[in-house]
Design a protein around this motif. Structure first.
Motif, PDB file in Angstrom:
ATOM      1  N   VAL A  63      -5.758 -65.145 -37.816  1.00 33.37           N
ATOM      2  CA  VAL A  63      -5.336 -66.113 -38.838  1.00 33.37           C
ATOM      3  C   VAL A  63      -4.055 -66.847 -38.463  1.00 33.37           C
ATOM      4  N   PHE A  67      -2.878 -69.356 -41.715  1.00 34.29           N
ATOM      5  CA  PHE A  67      -2.454 -68.724 -42.977  1.00 34.29           C
ATOM      6  C   PHE A  67      -0.928 -68.635 -43.010  1.00 34.29           C
ATOM      7  N   MET A  82      -4.028 -70.449 -47.258  1.00 37.34           N
ATOM      8  CA  MET A  82      -5.070 -70.338 -46.241  1.00 37.34           C
ATOM      9  C   MET A  82      -5.635 -71.721 -45.959  1.00 37.34           C
ATOM     10  N   ASP A  89     -13.705 -65.734 -42.460  1.00 40.36           N
ATOM     11  CA  ASP A  89     -12.622 -65.374 -43.379  1.00 40.36           C
ATOM     12  C   ASP A  89     -13.155 -64.839 -44.710  1.00 40.36           C
TER      13      ASP A  89
END
Length: 112
Positions: A63, A67, A82, A89
């Protein structure tokens, strides 16, 4: 006893964005770190993002760059922004603090 309640999950198309919130029912001392985890069906719960007491952040490789974890102490709320979401995900996202334990989770589904 302080509880955590997550919100902000939902269905989003690939490439979209969501912001998760984790609201604490009371004050969590700033010395306690907070984290976001996720658990996909059939898989173990994994650490997604961590916010240390000094403000240092760390992320799972999957991520990084997409994120961002943040905290508003005045609102007793933890966030997870996000972006560029991918189908992988998709999971139930949980917040956690050693001071409180786990929230109940919020479902994120990334699908067209």
């Amino acid at each position: 006893q302080v509880h955590l309640v997550e919100s902000g999950g939902g269905l989003v198309q690939p490439g979209g964005s969501l912001r998760l919130s984790c609201a604490a029912s009371g004050n969590i001392p700033s010395i306690y770190t907070m984290s976001w985890y996720r658990q996909a069906p059939g898989l173990q719960r994994e650490l997604v993002a961590h916010l240390g007491s000094g403000g240092r952040t760390s992320y799972a490789d999957s991520v990084k760059g997409r994120f961002a974890i943040s905290r508003d102490n005045a609102k007793n709320t933890l966030y997870l922004q996000m972006n560029s979401l991918k189908p992988e995900d998709t999971a139930v996202y949980y917040c956690h603090s050693a001071y409180t334990g786990w929230g109940q989770g919020t479902q994120v589904t990334v699908s067209s």
